[in-house]
Design a protein around this motif. Structure first.
Motif, PDB file in Angstrom:
ATOM      1  N   PHE A  69       0.790  -1.278   0.039  1.00 50.69           N
ATOM      2  CA  PHE A  69       0.023   0.157  -0.066  1.00 50.69           C
ATOM      3  C   PHE A  69       0.793   1.216   0.155  1.00 50.69           C
ATOM      4  N   PHE A  70       1.827   1.361   0.784  1.00 55.75           N
ATOM      5  CA  PHE A  70       2.734   2.435   0.980  1.00 55.75           C
ATOM      6  C   PHE A  70       3.550   2.544  -0.393  1.00 55.75           C
ATOM      7  N   GLY A  71       3.959   1.636  -1.028  1.00 55.90           N
ATOM      8  CA  GLY A  71       4.729   1.477  -2.358  1.00 55.90           C
ATOM      9  C   GLY A  71       3.697   2.185  -3.176  1.00 55.90           C
ATOM     10  N   LEU A  72       2.458   1.804  -3.451  1.00 57.77           N
ATOM     11  CA  LEU A  72       1.506   2.369  -4.285  1.00 57.77           C
ATOM     12  C   LEU A  72       1.362   3.741  -4.232  1.00 57.77           C
ATOM     13  N   PHE A  73       1.277   4.150  -2.913  1.00 55.08           N
ATOM     14  CA  PHE A  73       1.137   5.683  -2.601  1.00 55.08           C
ATOM     15  C   PHE A  73       2.436   6.386  -2.962  1.00 55.08           C
ATOM     16  N   CYS A  74       3.762   5.634  -2.737  1.00 60.33           N
ATOM     17  CA  CYS A  74       4.802   6.599  -3.295  1.00 60.33           C
ATOM     18  C   CYS A  74       4.991   6.349  -4.608  1.00 60.33           C
ATOM     19  N   TYR A  75       4.517   5.463  -5.453  1.00 55.20           N
ATOM     20  CA  TYR A  75       4.572   5.214  -6.884  1.00 55.20           C
ATOM     21  C   TYR A  75       3.795   6.519  -7.608  1.00 55.20           C
ATOM     22  N   SER A  76       2.651   6.700  -7.118  1.00 58.12           N
ATOM     23  CA  SER A  76       1.528   7.710  -7.529  1.00 58.12           C
ATOM     24  C   SER A  76       2.110   9.036  -7.212  1.00 58.12           C
ATOM     25  N   PHE A  77       2.964   9.341  -5.907  1.00 58.81           N
ATOM     26  CA  PHE A  77       3.499  10.689  -5.436  1.00 58.81           C
ATOM     27  C   PHE A  77       4.473  11.075  -6.421  1.00 58.81           C
ATOM     28  N   ILE A  78       5.490   9.936  -6.932  1.00 62.17           N
ATOM     29  CA  ILE A  78       6.526   9.953  -8.027  1.00 62.17           C
ATOM     30  C   ILE A  78       5.683  10.465  -9.199  1.00 62.17           C
ATOM     31  N   GLY A  79       4.681  10.066  -9.629  1.00 62.28           N
ATOM     32  CA  GLY A  79       4.030  10.363 -10.721  1.00 62.28           C
ATOM     33  C   GLY A  79       3.668  11.802 -10.928  1.00 62.28           C
ATOM     34  N   VAL A  80       3.113  12.189  -9.849  1.00 64.66           N
ATOM     35  CA  VAL A  80       2.745  13.735  -9.563  1.00 64.66           C
ATOM     36  C   VAL A  80       3.932  14.766  -9.838  1.00 64.66           C
ATOM     37  N   MET A  81       5.068  14.322  -9.200  1.00 65.92           N
ATOM     38  CA  MET A  81       6.226  14.948  -9.278  1.00 65.92           C
ATOM     39  C   MET A  81       6.759  15.173 -10.469  1.00 65.92           C
ATOM     40  N   MET A  82       6.737  14.003 -11.439  1.00 68.72           N
ATOM     41  CA  MET A  82       7.282  13.778 -12.756  1.00 68.72           C
ATOM     42  C   MET A  82       6.264  14.327 -13.703  1.00 68.72           C
ATOM     43  N   GLY A  83       4.984  14.643 -13.488  1.00 73.48           N
ATOM     44  CA  GLY A  83       4.239  14.982 -14.322  1.00 73.48           C
ATOM     45  C   GLY A  83       3.874  13.925 -15.492  1.00 73.48           C
ATOM     46  N   TRP A  84       3.670  12.602 -14.846  1.00 69.77           N
ATOM     47  CA  TRP A  84       3.436  11.598 -15.864  1.00 69.77           C
ATOM     48  C   TRP A  84       2.012  11.790 -16.555  1.00 69.77           C
ATOM     49  N   GLY A  85       0.938  12.222 -15.902  1.00 74.98           N
ATOM     50  CA  GLY A  85      -0.236  12.004 -16.365  1.00 74.98           C
ATOM     51  C   GLY A  85      -0.653  13.235 -16.951  1.00 74.98           C
ATOM     52  N   GLY A  86       0.227  14.364 -17.099  1.00 72.93           N
ATOM     53  CA  GLY A  86      -0.108  15.695 -17.661  1.00 72.93           C
ATOM     54  C   GLY A  86      -1.058  16.454 -16.970  1.00 72.93           C
ATOM     55  N   TYR A  87      -1.317  16.057 -15.586  1.00 65.82           N
ATOM     56  CA  TYR A  87      -1.915  16.715 -14.838  1.00 65.82           C
ATOM     57  C   TYR A  87      -3.282  17.037 -15.163  1.00 65.82           C
ATOM     58  N   SER A  88      -3.959  16.269 -15.822  1.00 66.84           N
ATOM     59  CA  SER A  88      -5.402  16.262 -16.427  1.00 66.84           C
ATOM     60  C   SER A  88      -6.181  15.985 -15.002  1.00 66.84           C
ATOM     61  N   PHE A  89      -7.740  16.293 -15.450  1.00 59.96           N
ATOM     62  CA  PHE A  89      -8.601  16.102 -14.359  1.00 59.96           C
ATOM     63  C   PHE A  89      -8.731  14.565 -14.163  1.00 59.96           C
ATOM     64  N   GLY A  90      -8.383  13.472 -14.992  1.00 55.19           N
ATOM     65  CA  GLY A  90      -8.706  12.101 -14.664  1.00 55.19           C
ATOM     66  C   GLY A  90      -7.290  11.845 -14.042  1.00 55.19           C
TER      67      GLY A  90
END
Length: 371
Positions: free
Chosen positions: A90-111
């Motif tokens: 669970f914490f690994g999944l949280f950290c992975y998603s947090f890294i995604g925010v920092m790296m801008g993997w999703g383009g910061y879209s609403f979805g």
């Protein structure tokens, strides 16, 4: 103030880890428990019992007191292992998603933001929950002993933090209860103290027995304890002879190898050897967090008041503990004794059981059950 990071020990008598029923009159419990199936009588023995056994839970038996391990001792280490696995997930999944925010993997879209916030809302509470599970066994007590004093009629329950619950033996209602565990039903005995109404459970003390074989087998354990507390001194040598070995936890910490053996032990001789052999890889994995728990925890120390009340007589002829274990204790634990040695060992236990049962039949055979 609520501290979400406060560690809570897996102490069976604390009430946090046992919610089987709320009243002695409950016939349908919570969380899969079926409520109270039977209330045992301390005063009256059962002459129809099939045997007498401490089921590998006896730490010490002498003429003054009987000490048992706690109910959670049998699977010590499993909470730690489960906590580590799920916390990392669970914490690994949280950290992975947090890294995604920092790296801008999703383009910061609403979805992207909706999915990320949903993941955080789920994984953070679960990470906290599994963190508390992961830390619920380490740096506490190696076990939480229950001591029955037959001289003064008291029961002492060692609790987390070194506190002790003092309860008169006759003030405890020992009940048979069960819980649905997958396709099987697990039966156990719980000692209960009640409020002034005599029905509402105030304290629950689960005894270190949890079997799927049913009430008849559980009765063997209850009569072992009841005979120790209620019957005469002539029962004591035979009760000792029903104990093949004791866990070495009284004044020392359990080692890794003994922990693995305890997880793999046989309750009914060689019959379960094949089943346990198939589970050996699981036991092997659990043995390492179990060893970590034992290495980091403190050996329980009874307060001076309890030690004084439980002081056995000098040169007590009845004294059974881990120092009396057979030289190759792993053989009876795993059911790997040779045929001759197994027959001799089992014959001694069976003869002791038969002598106890014979006494119970003479004393209680003509009485009707009051349970």
């Amino acid at each position: 103030m609520f501290n979400p990071f406060k560690r809570l020990p897996v102490d069976p008598s604390s009430g946090r880890f046992y919610k089987g029923f709320l009243r002695l009159s409950d016939k349908g419990g919570q969380f899969g428990y079926k409520g109270v199936s039977r209330i045992y009588s301390q005063e009256k023995g059962d002459p129809n019992v099939k045997g007498i056994s401490g089921f590998d839970s006896v730490v010490r038996l002498n003429s003054t007191y009987l000490e048992l391990v706690d109910q959670s001792y049998n699977w010590r280490g499993t909470w730690t292992l489960a906590g580590v696995i799920f916390f990392c997930m669970f914490f690994g999944l949280f950290c992975y998603s947090f890294i995604g925010v920092m790296m801008g993997w999703g383009g910061y879209s609403f979805g992207f933001w909706f999915g990320t916030l949903l993941i955080w809302a789920i994984t953070l509470p679960l990470s906290l929950l599994t963190y508390r599970m992961m830390t619920s066994e380490v740096f506490f007590s190696t076990y939480y002993p229950i001591r029955f004093n037959r001289k003064n009629g008291m029961v002492y329950v060692y609790q987390s933090g070194g506190t002790v619950l003092f309860v008169p033996w006759r003030d405890i209602h020992f009940v048979l209860t069960s819980a649905k565990m997958g396709s099987s039903t697990q039966w156990t005995i719980v000692g209960c103290t009640t409020e002034e109404d005599g029905d509402t459970v105030a304290k629950a003390i689960p005894l270190p027995i949890d079997l799927s074989q049913g009430p008849e087998v559980i009765l063997m354990y209850w009569e072992f304890i009841r005979c120790y507390m209620e019957e005469g001194d002539e029962y004591l040598p035979d009760l000792v002879d029903t104990i093949p070995w004791c866990p070495p936890v009284e004044k020392q910490k359990e080692g890794w190898l003994f922990g693995l053996l305890y997880l793999s032990k046989q309750l009914f001789g060689r019959l379960g050897l094949i089943v346990n052999a198939l589970q050996l890889p699981i036991f092997f994995v659990i043995s390492f967090p179990r060893w970590l728990v034992m290495a980091t925890c403190n050996i329980p120390v009874w307060p001076a008041e309890v030690v004084s009340a439980c002081q056995p007589a000098e040169n007590d002829p009845v004294n059974k503990g881990a120092e009396n274990n057979p030289p190759q204790v792993w053989r009876p634990m795993l059911g790997l004794q040779g045929k001759t040695r197994y027959a001799q060992s089992f014959a001694r236990e069976r003869e002791a059981m038969d002598r106890i049962i014979a006494r119970l039949k003479v004393k209680y055979g003509g009485q009707e059950s009051t349970d």
